[in-house]
Design a protein around this motif. Structure first.
Motif, PDB file in Angstrom:
ATOM      1  N   MET A   1       0.735  -1.320   0.044  1.00 19.28           N
ATOM      2  CA  MET A   1       0.078   0.086   0.081  1.00 19.28           C
ATOM      3  C   MET A   1       0.784   1.444   0.097  1.00 19.28           C
ATOM      4  O   MET A   1       0.564   2.167  -0.445  1.00 19.28           O
ATOM      5  CB  MET A   1      -0.897   0.130   1.348  1.00 19.28           C
ATOM      6  N   VAL A   2       2.046   1.138   0.717  1.00 22.36           N
ATOM      7  CA  VAL A   2       2.748   2.556   0.934  1.00 22.36           C
ATOM      8  C   VAL A   2       4.170   2.262   0.003  1.00 22.36           C
ATOM      9  O   VAL A   2       5.013   3.140  -0.083  1.00 22.36           O
ATOM     10  CB  VAL A   2       2.972   2.778   2.263  1.00 22.36           C
ATOM     11  N   ASN A   3       4.525   1.043  -0.119  1.00 23.04           N
ATOM     12  CA  ASN A   3       5.955   0.792  -0.430  1.00 23.04           C
ATOM     13  C   ASN A   3       5.752   0.118  -1.746  1.00 23.04           C
ATOM     14  O   ASN A   3       5.838  -1.095  -1.842  1.00 23.04           O
ATOM     15  CB  ASN A   3       6.446  -0.249   0.514  1.00 23.04           C
ATOM     16  N   THR A   4       6.011   0.627  -2.905  1.00 19.67           N
ATOM     17  CA  THR A   4       6.208   0.074  -4.098  1.00 19.67           C
ATOM     18  C   THR A   4       7.583  -0.577  -4.496  1.00 19.67           C
ATOM     19  O   THR A   4       8.561   0.018  -3.628  1.00 19.67           O
ATOM     20  CB  THR A   4       5.824   1.060  -5.504  1.00 19.67           C
ATOM     21  N   PRO A   5       7.708  -1.467  -5.229  1.00 15.88           N
ATOM     22  CA  PRO A   5       9.040  -2.300  -5.502  1.00 15.88           C
ATOM     23  C   PRO A   5       9.924  -1.172  -6.056  1.00 15.88           C
ATOM     24  O   PRO A   5      11.184  -1.076  -5.627  1.00 15.88           O
ATOM     25  CB  PRO A   5       8.745  -2.899  -6.761  1.00 15.88           C
ATOM     26  N   ASP A   6       9.438  -0.011  -6.697  1.00 13.75           N
ATOM     27  CA  ASP A   6      10.438   1.315  -7.061  1.00 13.75           C
ATOM     28  C   ASP A   6      10.992   1.964  -6.012  1.00 13.75           C
ATOM     29  O   ASP A   6      12.054   2.173  -5.788  1.00 13.75           O
ATOM     30  CB  ASP A   6       9.497   2.337  -8.113  1.00 13.75           C
ATOM     31  N   ASP A   7       9.883   2.130  -4.926  1.00 12.98           N
ATOM     32  CA  ASP A   7      10.536   2.888  -3.519  1.00 12.98           C
ATOM     33  C   ASP A   7      11.729   2.004  -3.070  1.00 12.98           C
ATOM     34  O   ASP A   7      12.640   2.469  -2.800  1.00 12.98           O
ATOM     35  CB  ASP A   7       9.322   3.087  -2.799  1.00 12.98           C
ATOM     36  N   MET A   8      11.393   0.573  -2.988  1.00 12.19           N
ATOM     37  CA  MET A   8      12.373  -0.159  -2.293  1.00 12.19           C
ATOM     38  C   MET A   8      13.783  -0.148  -3.173  1.00 12.19           C
ATOM     39  O   MET A   8      14.828  -0.076  -2.417  1.00 12.19           O
ATOM     40  CB  MET A   8      11.878  -1.664  -2.513  1.00 12.19           C
ATOM     41  N   ALA A   9      13.700  -0.368  -4.384  1.00  6.55           N
ATOM     42  CA  ALA A   9      14.628  -0.244  -5.008  1.00  6.55           C
ATOM     43  C   ALA A   9      15.674   1.112  -5.102  1.00  6.55           C
ATOM     44  O   ALA A   9      16.740   1.074  -4.669  1.00  6.55           O
ATOM     45  CB  ALA A   9      14.472  -0.372  -6.684  1.00  6.55           C
ATOM     46  N   ARG A  10      15.014   2.158  -4.933  1.00  8.40           N
ATOM     47  CA  ARG A  10      15.417   3.603  -4.754  1.00  8.40           C
ATOM     48  C   ARG A  10      16.044   3.323  -3.241  1.00  8.40           C
ATOM     49  O   ARG A  10      17.341   3.803  -2.994  1.00  8.40           O
ATOM     50  CB  ARG A  10      14.367   4.619  -4.670  1.00  8.40           C
ATOM     51  N   ALA A  11      15.550   3.011  -2.316  1.00 15.06           N
ATOM     52  CA  ALA A  11      15.957   2.841  -1.051  1.00 15.06           C
ATOM     53  C   ALA A  11      17.259   2.030  -0.827  1.00 15.06           C
ATOM     54  O   ALA A  11      18.077   2.407  -0.267  1.00 15.06           O
ATOM     55  CB  ALA A  11      14.839   2.484   0.132  1.00 15.06           C
ATOM     56  N   GLN A  12      17.074   1.115  -1.695  1.00 10.31           N
ATOM     57  CA  GLN A  12      18.170   0.060  -1.598  1.00 10.31           C
ATOM     58  C   GLN A  12      19.519   0.359  -2.082  1.00 10.31           C
ATOM     59  O   GLN A  12      20.713   0.054  -1.853  1.00 10.31           O
ATOM     60  CB  GLN A  12      17.815  -1.446  -1.990  1.00 10.31           C
TER      61      GLN A  12
ATOM     62  N   VAL B   1       1.017   0.663  11.799  1.00  7.39           N
ATOM     63  CA  VAL B   1       1.237   1.904  12.124  1.00  7.39           C
ATOM     64  C   VAL B   1       2.238   2.457  11.278  1.00  7.39           C
ATOM     65  O   VAL B   1       2.091   3.465  10.938  1.00  7.39           O
ATOM     66  CB  VAL B   1       1.383   1.854  13.703  1.00  7.39           C
ATOM     67  N   LEU B   2       3.312   1.476  11.007  1.00  5.80           N
ATOM     68  CA  LEU B   2       4.317   1.715  10.012  1.00  5.80           C
ATOM     69  C   LEU B   2       3.444   2.448   8.775  1.00  5.80           C
ATOM     70  O   LEU B   2       3.841   3.511   8.026  1.00  5.80           O
ATOM     71  CB  LEU B   2       5.121   0.851   9.639  1.00  5.80           C
ATOM     72  N   VAL B   3       2.641   1.642   8.248  1.00  6.83           N
ATOM     73  CA  VAL B   3       1.968   1.845   7.144  1.00  6.83           C
ATOM     74  C   VAL B   3       1.322   3.301   7.142  1.00  6.83           C
ATOM     75  O   VAL B   3       1.416   4.249   6.459  1.00  6.83           O
ATOM     76  CB  VAL B   3       0.922   1.169   6.699  1.00  6.83           C
ATOM     77  N   MET B   4       0.723   3.667   8.269  1.00  4.68           N
ATOM     78  CA  MET B   4      -0.125   4.771   8.586  1.00  4.68           C
ATOM     79  C   MET B   4       0.751   5.975   8.485  1.00  4.68           C
ATOM     80  O   MET B   4       0.586   6.923   8.039  1.00  4.68           O
ATOM     81  CB  MET B   4      -0.897   4.740   9.903  1.00  4.68           C
ATOM     82  N   GLN B   5       2.090   5.820   9.166  1.00  4.59           N
ATOM     83  CA  GLN B   5       3.043   6.853   8.991  1.00  4.59           C
ATOM     84  C   GLN B   5       3.352   7.367   7.784  1.00  4.59           C
ATOM     85  O   GLN B   5       3.500   8.586   7.501  1.00  4.59           O
ATOM     86  CB  GLN B   5       4.200   6.438   9.863  1.00  4.59           C
ATOM     87  N   THR B   6       3.528   6.457   7.090  1.00  2.00           N
ATOM     88  CA  THR B   6       3.854   6.591   5.774  1.00  2.00           C
ATOM     89  C   THR B   6       2.798   7.647   4.793  1.00  2.00           C
ATOM     90  O   THR B   6       3.083   8.249   4.178  1.00  2.00           O
ATOM     91  CB  THR B   6       4.213   5.554   4.709  1.00  2.00           C
TER      92      THR B   6
ATOM     93  N   VAL C   1       7.659   0.588  21.779  1.00  2.00           N
ATOM     94  CA  VAL C   1       8.113  -0.068  20.615  1.00  2.00           C
ATOM     95  C   VAL C   1       8.340   0.899  19.519  1.00  2.00           C
ATOM     96  O   VAL C   1       8.705   0.795  18.676  1.00  2.00           O
ATOM     97  CB  VAL C   1       7.286  -1.098  20.220  1.00  2.00           C
ATOM     98  N   GLY C   2       7.542   2.153  19.495  1.00  2.00           N
ATOM     99  CA  GLY C   2       7.666   3.015  18.682  1.00  2.00           C
ATOM    100  C   GLY C   2       6.633   3.235  17.739  1.00  2.00           C
ATOM    101  O   GLY C   2       6.666   3.905  16.676  1.00  2.00           O
ATOM    102  N   VAL C   3       5.527   2.640  17.921  1.00  2.00           N
ATOM    103  CA  VAL C   3       4.483   2.557  17.213  1.00  2.00           C
ATOM    104  C   VAL C   3       3.143   3.059  17.990  1.00  2.00           C
ATOM    105  O   VAL C   3       2.197   2.906  17.621  1.00  2.00           O
ATOM    106  CB  VAL C   3       3.994   1.197  16.517  1.00  2.00           C
ATOM    107  N   GLY C   4       3.423   3.822  18.929  1.00  2.00           N
ATOM    108  CA  GLY C   4       2.173   4.509  19.725  1.00  2.00           C
ATOM    109  C   GLY C   4       1.921   5.676  19.401  1.00  2.00           C
ATOM    110  O   GLY C   4       1.800   6.077  18.138  1.00  2.00           O
TER     111      GLY C   4
END
Lengths: 326, 446, 538
Positions: free
Chosen positions: A29-40, B278-283, B382-385
């Motif tokens: 939902m938030v992390n496309t393969p493109d994002d991952m590649a860019r980050a890596q 929560v990680l998803v929500m932050q993004t 944990v850092g997800v609060g």
């Protein structure tokens, strides 16, 4: 019996697929393969070609759920979801962001987790049941009421506080045990004793109350009356008849936990610097390493399902009424 | 000007909903009888008053104004204005008039010297004992006034003379333990008054790293704790009710699907599922800065997301209970009789199933409340609060971990968070105990 | 001869409430002494007091219980534990729950032997097997290692008896030992107890509510009412010349009416043809249906207008399932259920729920358990109105409905103001009346009565039965009366059908079936009925 086992195992598959689906949905939902590649890719300027190459080498070049370029069954199987799920089912968890193999990390870190979780679980279980039986023996007395109030108080304190207070008192002020750290071999106990003691104590309130209520429910049943009419003393009654029957409902809540002990305790391990799976997970969450989180989610779900099956098996073993003929 | 946040709306909406529910319940003499039975226990009465005090602080903290000088402030901020604004430089112990650590000071003559700097906002000349006495007297007066009003009302209800009813209360011969209630109110007023009054002259619970008053942080954290405990229920309850009852009543594939859903959700370790969500929500929040205008709104949105996530992950337990109970109820003769009358499924749910599972719902809600307050602390660690800028006990404990490692220890943040949290959770647990004892048919036979 | 047990002036209190009031009686060696009373009379409490196993909330405030001259109430708990199971043994009403479910029956019996007689493991085992043999458990060697759930109710009660006899006690307290059992099993257990008494010279304190059982078993009888013993006599004398009005009433109600109802020749209202209800048994990995439980297996019956058909059978014979299938509350696998309405025949099995709804008004049901039959969260008025609202019967406005509710309540012998109250405020008999009012509210033509009197005391049972008869005459109601109790059949039914294992083995007019049974099973049922009932029926 065998048929039952097979059926339960088959039933586990859709659940694990469901678990994968949830993690996948959350992940992409938030992390496309493109994002991952860019980050890596560590290069400052990433070109589309570099991204494409990275995706290909890591297997992220396929579509998520439906592959329109393929035909037949391949439209479903030649997708990231199915490929990744298959890998997970083979317990191949891939690489972490730091390049290490997650499966190896897990194998390595499982044992420290177990070293702390298993004693906590066992000592806790025995202590809770013993205390609960003792209270049931004195049911309705002042001791009963007082213990219950103490139990509620123990329940009402955050686990974090027990850990911090325990470390300050026993390590910092009394210097009985090291404040944190881990060592393999026999010297391990010095590092384990405090977290285990804290774990047992923190679980005491809820545990004793739960077991007490189970035993109290049992003690009003007819067969206990029969046992009393036989002339059994209260002690023999508790250990001979009540414990035996009370253990059955306890099994439901307890057996399912046993496999998940491998997962370790997030908080405990991170506070005491134990290199187990709990602290592994927490570090991964803080570093937002989704590969590890995904692996741990899958592992946790798998162990939970194993726990459910074990629960049923333990019933078949301990409860003569349960048979899997049907 | 009023400037409510989303969570303020929700919390007040909940108050209205609860009030409406209470009005409906009042009509059933059985339910009234049960509630009276709950409050007949002294412990339940004391717990309820403490819970009410926490709830009213949370509500005061949810009436928000936009002001020109101080930005967004709530009614609570106005009540504790002195400590809300009077920040020191850094750590100071409770009731201290100097800082906790020495600072390097350059004297006029150029010498450099280590010394404990005095605090800016402390008026050490005010006698604590004298102030305590003043507060005690005012609290007693105020309590006397409240008790007098309450007595007059109860006496009228019971058609007794004021003196006679007062005597009954004094001898603890009333149906509900009013004497205990009055003592609790007196104690509460005294403690709050004492904290409030002395905080004008001292930092009663010290200050934290950046000089913020710890008492203020602890009080502001009440809203966060209560909100997470209560609003999560609002998310979880409809899901659990709808799915649990449907599974139990319709059986067949509906039951299979719902069971599959909650087994799947249940099989994921709770913290991990929440953490991942929560990680998803932050993004998402990071990618959509247009959703909020200020840091407060951002923190508020994050809080609501957290509540939503907690709600989505915590309905399974109650759902399972409701399913089992509905299965049992659907076999009971009165439901069979309704079916023989051709009563529709929906009416059966509303008229026969729902009223008979309400005790399970209530017990679960009260029990979950304390669990959620405790969970907030763990999640923050944990850092997800909640957002790090939100006042919360979890954030306080999280920070205290480092403070405890300092030499000498800074213990008051942890202490304050612990006391405030412990009182709330203890009261909730004791109250839920009583609710369970009265409502659970299995415990009634004992 | 000195008494085995001499109970003097026993008084029990819960707080300030007196539950048992100065009860005295003595039991001679080898005597069966029956303590009779309706629920709440304090008879079971008296037994528990003798065993000193009362719940904590109750206490003995006065009285003595002498066992061979030794006052039990003065013994320390340790000494009392040596009395329980050894000198006084007890068996209970519910054999299903009275045995420890996770312990083998052999271990449970030998536990007593090891405890009181300090027998070694092997000796205890042998003695246990001998005991099993004596109480009539087949294959005692093999069954030693069985668990309670593997045994039937009657066999479990035999295990309980074996356990009680293990140490050759002086006194056996039997607390309603056959109430939960079917008649045929009851007869076997009763004759076993009698045989054991004769062989061992055992004294038995027999607690029961059932006059038929008393007549069969007892040497002497004491009647309890509201915590007091109101009459005590030798059995024969007691049945021939009861002195107290309460006792006379109790005896009269034990077998409600002995005259058979005249047979009606009416066109059938409901006809059931070859009805089958099968529940699948699933097995294996794929949960395939491998077999069926044939709950109802080819049943045909018919009920005329204004007529009562009694459906008799033991537990598990499928009699309740028939009622549910007629109401379409369970799905029939096969067969026809034809209901005559407005000169039209309706075949119910094939109907959809929507088409069924208008007919639901004509078919109603009354349940066995008066406690689960009424929603505890609804007021009596709401409960009775429910059907009127759902099926649109009677007045549509609220005032009119309330008036109708008042009428109905009066009709079933309750007061109009009861409409505001909630079910928990009523006794079992009153609740059953509410259930009847609820069914009547929609003006049905056929009411399926599923054991409506089984949970009630005999005096209340008689009232409910006469209410049902009265309503039948008034409204030309038809009843399908499902019961296991032979004694009430002449009082309610015109025709009777006897069920065994999903099939009807015999049906016909009541008089004919009761006096000249054709099928062996019917004969067995009738023979198993206590002789008091047999005598009145014949």
């Amino acid at each position: 019996m065998l048929a039952y086992m097979v059926r339960r195992l088959i039933y586990a598959v859709p659940i694990l697929i469901g678990v994968n689906l949830i993690t996948f949905a959350l992940f992409f939902m938030v992390n496309t393969p493109d994002d991952m590649a860019r980050a890596q890719l560590e290069a400052k300027q990433t070109t589309p070609e570099m991204i494409q190459a990275w995706k290909q080498s890591h297997g992220y070049d396929k579509p998520l759920f439906v592959n329109n370029e393929s035909s037949g069954l391949d439209t479903v199987t030649e997708t990231l979801f199915v490929q990744e799920s298959l890998k997970l089912f083979m317990l191949d968890f891939g690489q972490a962001d730091n390049g290490r193999q997650i499966s190896e990390d897990i194998q390595e870190r499982m044992w420290p987790s177990l070293a702390i979780a298993l004693p906590t679980f066992l000592i806790g279980l025995v202590t809770n049941i013993a205390l609960a039986l003792l209270i049931v023996l004195f049911r309705g007395s002042v001791l009963d009421t007082a213990t219950m109030i103490v139990a509620v108080a123990i329940m009402s304190i955050s686990g974090l506080f027990y850990i911090i207070a325990g470390q300050v008192l026993f390590s910092k002020m009394l210097h009985w045990v090291p404040i944190s750290g881990y060592e393999s071999g026999w010297e391990m106990w010095r590092f384990l004793i405090l977290p285990v003691a804290i774990g047992v104590f923190a679980g005491l309130g809820a545990g004793v109350r739960w077991y007490r209520s189970i035993f109290l429910e049992e003690i009003n049943k007819d067969y206990i009356r029969t046992a009393r009419a036989k002339g059994l003393s209260e002690i023999r009654l508790l250990f001979g008849h009540l414990l035996q029957n009370g253990l059955l409902p306890i099994l439901t809540g307890v057996v399912v936990i046993i496999p998940t002990l491998f997962m370790g305790s997030l908080i405990m391990e991170s506070f005491f610097g134990i290199p187990g799976l709990g602290s592994y997970t927490i570090d991964a969450i803080n570093a937002q390493d989704f590969g590890i989180v995904k692996a741990m989610v899958f592992l946790g779900a798998l162990l939970y399902i194993i726990g459910l099956i074990l629960t049923d098996l333990s019933y078949a073993f301990f409860d003569p009424r349960v048979r899997f003929d049907q | 000007m009023m400037a409510p946040l989303w969570s303020d709306y929700m919390i007040w909406l909940l108050v209205v909903a609860l009030w409406g529910w209470g009005l409906i319940l009042r009509r059933s003499p059985q339910v009234r009888e049960q509630w009276i039975q709950i409050f007949q226990s002294r412990i339940a009465m004391v717990s309820a008053i403490i819970l009410l005090a926490y709830a009213s602080v949370a509500l005061l903290d949810s009436v928000r104004f936009d002001t020109a000088q101080k930005g967004q402030i709530t009614l609570l901020d106005m009540a504790f204005e002195s400590i809300a604004t009077q920040s020191e430089r850094t750590y100071s112990a409770p009731f201290a008039d100097r800082e906790y650590n020495q600072s390097l000071v350059t004297r006029d003559n150029g010498d450099v010297e280590q010394q404990y700097l005095p605090l800016k906002w402390v008026q050490a000349e005010v006698s604590i004992g004298w102030a305590t006495l003043q507060v005690l007297l005012s609290a007693a007066l105020l309590t006397a006034l409240l008790v007098g009003l309450h007595l007059a009302w109860r006496a009228r209800v019971h058609k007794l003379g004021l003196a006679e009813y007062g005597r009954n209360v004094w001898r603890d011969q009333t149906r509900l333990p009013w004497r205990t209630a009055y003592v609790t109110v007196l104690l509460m007023l005294f403690v709050w008054g004492w904290l409030g009054y002395l905080s004008q002259f001292y930092h009663v619970l010290g200050t934290d790293k950046v000089g913020q008053d710890v008492l203020y942080t602890a009080i502001k954290s009440i809203r966060t704790g209560v909100l997470i405990g209560v609003l999560t229920t609002l998310v979880m309850l409809p899901l659990a009710l709808f799915l649990g009852i449907s599974a139990g009543l319709f059986k067949g594939w509906v039951d299979d699907a719902i069971q599959y859903l909650y087994t799947t959700l249940n099989s994921i370790p709770g913290v991990l599922l929440i953490a991942a969500a929560v990680l998803v929500m932050q993004t998402i929040l990071n990618n959509n800065p247009q959703w909020f205008g200020s840091t407060e709104e951002r923190a508020d949105l994050r809080l609501l997301f957290l509540v939503f996530i907690l709600g989505m992950t915590s309905w399974t337990g109650l759902c399972r209970l409701l399913r089992a109970e509905t299965l049992k109820l659907s076999q009971v003769d009165f439901v069979t009789s309704a079916r023989a009358f051709g009563v529709s499924r929906l009416t059966i749910i509303v008229r026969h199933i729902m009223p008979n599972v309400m005790h399970i719902v209530l017990i679960a809600v009260v029990l979950d409340f304390s669990g959620l307050v405790l969970a907030e602390a763990v999640l923050s660690y944990v850092g997800v609060g909640v957002d790090p800028t939100t006042h919360s006990w979890g954030n306080m404990i999280n920070q205290a971990r480092l403070e405890m490692a300092r030499e000498p220890m800074v213990w008051w943040s942890l202490f304050s968070a612990f006391v405030f949290m412990f009182l709330l959770v203890l009261a909730a647990n004791l109250f839920s105990d009583r609710v369970q004892k009265v409502l659970d048919p299995r415990t009634q036979t004992r | 001869m000195t008494a085995v047990l001499d109970l003097r002036q026993l008084t029990l209190q819960a707080g300030s409430e007196v539950l048992v009031d100065s009860v005295s009686f003595a039991i001679e060696p080898g005597e069966i002494f029956a303590l009779v009373g309706e629920s709440g009379s304090g008879k079971s409490l008296t037994a528990m007091a003798i065993m000193r196993l009362l719940p904590d909330a109750l206490s003995v405030t006065a009285g003595e219980a002498h066992l061979h001259g030794q006052n039990l109430f003065a013994l320390p708990e340790m000494a009392m534990q040596k009395v329980r199971g050894k000198k006084i043994a007890m068996i209970f009403q519910e054999p299903m729950t009275s045995l420890n479910p996770v312990m083998t029956i052999g271990a449970q019996v030998s536990e007593v032997l090891r405890l009181h007689l300090s027998l070694s493991g092997r000796a205890a085992r042998q003695t246990t097997i001998d005991l099993f043999e004596e109480v009539g458990i087949p294959n005692p060697h093999e069954r030693y290692g069985w668990y309670p759930h593997q045994l039937s109710g009657g066999q479990k009660q035999r295990v309980m008896i074996a356990m009680a006899l293990a140490c050759e006690p002086d006194l056996l307290i039997a607390d309603e030992p056959t109430t939960a059992l079917d008649v045929t099993i009851q007869a076997q257990v009763l004759s076993l107890l009698k045989r054991l008494r004769d062989r061992h010279g055992l004294s038995i304190l027999f607690i029961t509510h059932d006059m038929g059982v008393v007549y069969e078993m007892a040497d002497r009888v004491a009647v309890m009412q509201k915590g007091r013993v109101i009459e005590q006599a030798k059995t024969q004398h007691f049945f021939d010349h009861p002195t107290e009005p309460y006792t006379q009433k109790l005896l009269a109600d034990a077998v409600p009416v002995s005259e058979f109802k005249p047979v009606l020749e009416r066109p059938p209202l409901l006809e059931v043809t070859d009805l089958k209800v099968h529940f699948p048994i699933k097995k294996g990995i794929l949960q395939r249906t491998v077999d069926h439980v044939r709950a109802v297996d080819g049943v045909s019956l018919s009920i005329g207008k204004g007529e009562t058909l009694a459906l008799v059978g033991e537990s598990g014979s499928g009699k309740s399932t028939i009622g549910q299938a007629i109401l379409k509350l369970v799905k029939a696998t096969h067969g026809r259920v034809v209901f005559q309405q407005n000169a039209q025949s309706h075949e119910l099995v094939a109907l959809k729920e929507k088409q069924m709804k208008p007919l639901r008004q004509k078919l109603q049901v009354i349940f066995q358990d008066p406690f689960s039959a009424l929603n505890p969260r609804m007021s009596v008025g709401e409960i009775i109105r429910e059907g009127m609202q759902s099926l649109k019967v009677g007045p549509r406005d609220k005032a009119g409905q309330q008036k109708r509710v008042s009428e109905l309540l009066e009709q079933v012998g309750l007061l109009p103001e009861h409409a505001q109250r909630y079910p928990h405020e009523f006794s079992g008999g009153q609740r059953q009346r509410i259930g009847i009012a609820r069914a009547l509210a929609v003006e049905p033509e056929l009411i399926i009565c599923d054991e409506p009197t089984s949970a009630l005391d005999v005096s209340v049972r008689a009232q409910v039965l006469s209410l049902l008869n009265h309503l039948q005459r008034q409204y030309q109601l038809s009843f399908l009366f499902i019961t296991h109790d032979l004694s009430i059949i002449p009082a309610v039914a015109h025709k009777v059908a006897v069920m065994q294992a999903g099939k009807i083995v015999e049906q016909g007019e009541v008089e004919q079936v009761m006096t000249q049974p054709q099928h062996p099973y019917t004969r067995q049922l009738l023979d198993s009925a206590p002789s008091l009932i047999r005598k009145r029926l014949a």
